[in-house]
Design a protein around this motif. Structure first.
Motif, PDB file in Angstrom:
ATOM      1  N   GLY A  98       0.789  -1.230   0.000  1.00 50.44           N
ATOM      2  CA  GLY A  98       0.000   0.000   0.000  1.00 50.44           C
ATOM      3  C   GLY A  98       0.821   1.280   0.000  1.00 50.44           C
ATOM      4  N   VAL A  99       2.120   1.164   0.288  1.00 53.96           N
ATOM      5  CA  VAL A  99       2.981   2.348   0.329  1.00 53.96           C
ATOM      6  C   VAL A  99       3.381   2.728  -1.103  1.00 53.96           C
ATOM      7  N   HIS A 100       3.520   4.008  -1.345  1.00 50.66           N
ATOM      8  CA  HIS A 100       3.967   4.466  -2.663  1.00 50.66           C
ATOM      9  C   HIS A 100       5.483   4.342  -2.794  1.00 50.66           C
ATOM     10  N   GLY A 101       5.925   3.808  -3.927  1.00 51.20           N
ATOM     11  CA  GLY A 101       7.355   3.711  -4.199  1.00 51.20           C
ATOM     12  C   GLY A 101       8.029   5.071  -4.109  1.00 51.20           C
ATOM     13  N   GLU A 102       7.328   6.086  -4.566  1.00 49.65           N
ATOM     14  CA  GLU A 102       7.843   7.449  -4.530  1.00 49.65           C
ATOM     15  C   GLU A 102       8.214   7.878  -3.104  1.00 49.65           C
ATOM     16  N   ASP A 103       7.353   7.496  -2.148  1.00 51.26           N
ATOM     17  CA  ASP A 103       7.613   7.892  -0.761  1.00 51.26           C
ATOM     18  C   ASP A 103       8.824   7.154  -0.188  1.00 51.26           C
ATOM     19  N   VAL A 104       8.979   5.891  -0.599  1.00 50.45           N
ATOM     20  CA  VAL A 104      10.149   5.124  -0.149  1.00 50.45           C
ATOM     21  C   VAL A 104      11.417   5.738  -0.739  1.00 50.45           C
ATOM     22  N   ASP A 105      11.332   6.065  -2.021  1.00 47.71           N
ATOM     23  CA  ASP A 105      12.477   6.689  -2.707  1.00 47.71           C
ATOM     24  C   ASP A 105      12.848   8.002  -2.020  1.00 47.71           C
ATOM     25  N   ASN A 106      11.841   8.802  -1.704  1.00 44.68           N
ATOM     26  CA  ASN A 106      12.116  10.083  -1.043  1.00 44.68           C
ATOM     27  C   ASN A 106      12.725   9.900   0.335  1.00 44.68           C
ATOM     28  N   ALA A 107      12.272   8.878   1.045  1.00 44.09           N
ATOM     29  CA  ALA A 107      12.793   8.644   2.394  1.00 44.09           C
ATOM     30  C   ALA A 107      14.301   8.385   2.328  1.00 44.09           C
ATOM     31  N   ALA A 108      14.708   7.550   1.358  1.00 45.39           N
ATOM     32  CA  ALA A 108      16.143   7.257   1.207  1.00 45.39           C
ATOM     33  C   ALA A 108      16.890   8.503   0.731  1.00 45.39           C
ATOM     34  N   ARG A 109      16.284   9.194  -0.229  1.00 41.17           N
ATOM     35  CA  ARG A 109      16.931  10.368  -0.825  1.00 41.17           C
ATOM     36  C   ARG A 109      17.112  11.493   0.194  1.00 41.17           C
ATOM     37  N   ASN A 110      16.118  11.657   1.067  1.00 36.51           N
ATOM     38  CA  ASN A 110      16.203  12.734   2.060  1.00 36.51           C
ATOM     39  C   ASN A 110      17.379  12.528   3.010  1.00 36.51           C
ATOM     40  N   VAL A 111      17.682  11.273   3.334  1.00 38.27           N
ATOM     41  CA  VAL A 111      18.826  11.010   4.224  1.00 38.27           C
ATOM     42  C   VAL A 111      20.114  11.472   3.543  1.00 38.27           C
ATOM     43  N   ILE A 112      20.272  11.107   2.277  1.00 38.92           N
ATOM     44  CA  ILE A 112      21.513  11.452   1.572  1.00 38.92           C
ATOM     45  C   ILE A 112      21.562  12.958   1.266  1.00 38.92           C
ATOM     46  N   ASP A 113      20.427  13.490   0.819  1.00 44.91           N
ATOM     47  CA  ASP A 113      20.405  14.930   0.491  1.00 44.91           C
ATOM     48  C   ASP A 113      20.445  15.817   1.730  1.00 44.91           C
ATOM     49  N   GLY A 114      20.157  15.224   2.882  1.00 41.79           N
ATOM     50  CA  GLY A 114      20.241  15.993   4.127  1.00 41.79           C
ATOM     51  C   GLY A 114      21.626  15.903   4.752  1.00 41.79           C
ATOM     52  N   SER A 115      22.565  15.284   4.038  1.00 44.09           N
ATOM     53  CA  SER A 115      23.921  15.117   4.570  1.00 44.09           C
ATOM     54  C   SER A 115      24.913  15.884   3.687  1.00 44.09           C
ATOM     55  N   LYS A 116      26.179  15.743   3.996  1.00 43.23           N
ATOM     56  CA  LYS A 116      27.201  16.403   3.171  1.00 43.23           C
ATOM     57  C   LYS A 116      27.298  15.766   1.775  1.00 43.23           C
ATOM     58  N   PHE A 117      26.568  14.653   1.579  1.00 38.78           N
ATOM     59  CA  PHE A 117      26.605  13.973   0.283  1.00 38.78           C
ATOM     60  C   PHE A 117      25.386  14.327  -0.580  1.00 38.78           C
ATOM     61  N   LYS A 118      24.821  15.485  -0.307  1.00 37.89           N
ATOM     62  CA  LYS A 118      23.664  15.993  -1.065  1.00 37.89           C
ATOM     63  C   LYS A 118      23.916  15.923  -2.575  1.00 37.89           C
ATOM     64  N   GLY A 119      22.956  15.354  -3.284  1.00 35.24           N
ATOM     65  CA  GLY A 119      23.059  15.313  -4.746  1.00 35.24           C
ATOM     66  C   GLY A 119      23.871  14.144  -5.292  1.00 35.24           C
ATOM     67  N   CYS A 120      24.408  13.325  -4.392  1.00 35.98           N
ATOM     68  CA  CYS A 120      25.282  12.209  -4.840  1.00 35.98           C
ATOM     69  C   CYS A 120      24.514  10.921  -5.140  1.00 35.98           C
ATOM     70  N   PHE A 121      23.224  10.903  -4.824  1.00 35.44           N
ATOM     71  CA  PHE A 121      22.403   9.702  -5.076  1.00 35.44           C
ATOM     72  C   PHE A 121      21.712   9.922  -6.420  1.00 35.44           C
ATOM     73  N   ILE A 122      22.275   9.307  -7.469  1.00 35.50           N
ATOM     74  CA  ILE A 122      21.908   9.695  -8.834  1.00 35.50           C
ATOM     75  C   ILE A 122      21.026   8.681  -9.574  1.00 35.50           C
ATOM     76  N   HIS A 123      20.504   7.709  -8.851  1.00 40.65           N
ATOM     77  CA  HIS A 123      19.560   6.783  -9.509  1.00 40.65           C
ATOM     78  C   HIS A 123      18.386   6.539  -8.576  1.00 40.65           C
ATOM     79  N   SER A 124      17.423   5.726  -9.034  1.00 40.13           N
ATOM     80  CA  SER A 124      16.275   5.492  -8.173  1.00 40.13           C
ATOM     81  C   SER A 124      16.612   4.433  -7.120  1.00 40.13           C
TER      82      SER A 124
END
Ligand SMILES: [Mn+2]
Length: 350
Positions: free
Chosen positions: A255-281
């Motif tokens: 029932g969870v949206h893939g988009e929300d899972v993707d964002n959850a992972a992305r927010n961790v990386i983009d909220g760190s000094k490695f912002k922008g380094c996660f370049i795939h889904s």
């Protein structure tokens, strides 16, 4: 099937242009089946096969008709297909040449593209498929656990990849599920790298992305190591990617949206000094093909459903420095997910 058809015809060309759905529909675990067909009707599946894999088809308990050459195959095809009015085909994996043969054989029947329905069906795995994927995951996990035992400083990427392939087969895999990646040093920053004659040096990241093929189904796993003592930056990068992966894993359930899972992972990386380094889904479907239908992605959102098998693989990549990816395979369940790969995820040393 949502579309109204009398039969579905799946036809393979020559390796690697085989229709994954042919193997999905027939379940036959061995054999190549070049130029072979599956005719699927409500009453069951029939395979038209060359002599080269007739035994594999029969042993799998599938109704089988053998042809000796192209003319005979056309006669068999005509006899079966000419009585149908609407025939479903898989436009995503059927070659134009085979499309012409089917048209020739079926006379006036209308060919209807059912690839969407087929892919929707393939996304939800049946118990037998889950059993095969789980076995492929167990093999890859065992190899992943022992990487520090057989990879060492000075080894070439191709040698390390060969060792991984060797051990997967020793443990019962039919082969690697796809080209094994071993990426050392700065090369680990390229997500779809293929191994070359680069040597593992002290201080290098060593990223391995590999999977086993077992009865036609594959696993897909990535672990990143460091040769010798990791630097502070390497440890930070690994820690952030691991946290991103755990965030994603915690969120996955029916029932969870893939988009929300993707964002959850992305927010961790983009909220760190490695912002922008996660370049795939964050992930993709897994099954007969290493990129099976389905994804965990913001660009191609979908609702996760029970029975889906997906990869969860955030990464961070810095050109000229290196990359980290941590990838596991999961089965989506009603209240969460079952991780099918089992291999340590801390930053291990080689
Ligand atoms: Mn992978």
């Amino acid at each position: 099937m949502k579309k109204d058809v009398d039969a579905i015809v799946l036809m393979n060309a020559v390796e690697p242009n085989l229709d994954c759905s042919f193997f999905y529909a027939t379940g036959i675990p061995n054999g190549l089946f070049e130029g072979c067909l599956a005719v699927i009707r409500p009453s069951g599946v029939e395979v038209l096969t060359s002599e080269l894999e007739a035994l594999s088809a029969k042993e799998a308990g599938v109704k089988t008709q053998v042809f000796e050459n192209g003319d005979e195959r056309m006669r068999l095809m005509k006899r079966r297909l000419s009585r149908f009015k609407r025939i479903g085909i898989n436009s995503m994996e059927l070659t134009l040449a085979n499309h012409r043969l089917i048209k020739k054989a079926c006379g006036k029947a209308k060919l209807v593209d059912i690839s969407r329905d087929l892919f929707d069906a393939r996304m939800i795995k049946q118990p037998d498929e889950i059993t095969r994927i789980s076995k492929a995951c167990r093999i890859a996990s065992e190899v992943g656990r022992s990487i520090p035992d057989f990879v060492s400083e000075g080894m070439l990427e191709t040698e390390a990849a060969a060792e991984i392939n060797y051990w997967m087969m020793r443990l019962g895999a039919a082969g690697p599920g796809f080209t094994t990646t071993a990426a050392f040093g700065t090369k680990s920053a390229e997500p779809h790298y293929t191994p070359s004659r680069r040597k593992l040096r002290k201080g290098n990241f060593a990223l391995f992305d590999f999977g086993a093929s077992f009865e036609r189904y594959v696993s897909d796993m990535t672990r990143t190591f460091v040769c010798g003592t990791p630097s502070k930056r390497q440890m930070e990068m690994h820690e952030i990617v691991l946290r991103a992966q755990e965030e994603a894993l915690d969120m996955i359930e029916e029932g969870v949206h893939g988009e929300d899972v993707d964002n959850a992972a992305r927010n961790v990386i983009d909220g760190s000094k490695f912002k922008g380094c996660f370049i795939h889904s964050t992930g993709h479907g897994l099954g007969i093909s290493v990129h099976d239908p389905g994804s965990i992605s913001s660009a191609r959102d979908m609702v996760l459903r029970k029975g889906m098998v997906l990869t969860v693989e955030p990464g961070a990549y810095i050109a000229g420095f290196g990359g980290v990816r941590i990838e596991d395979d999961v089965l989506v369940t009603k209240n969460g997910c079952k991780v099918l790969t089992a291999c340590p995820k801390d930053l291990r040393r080689i």
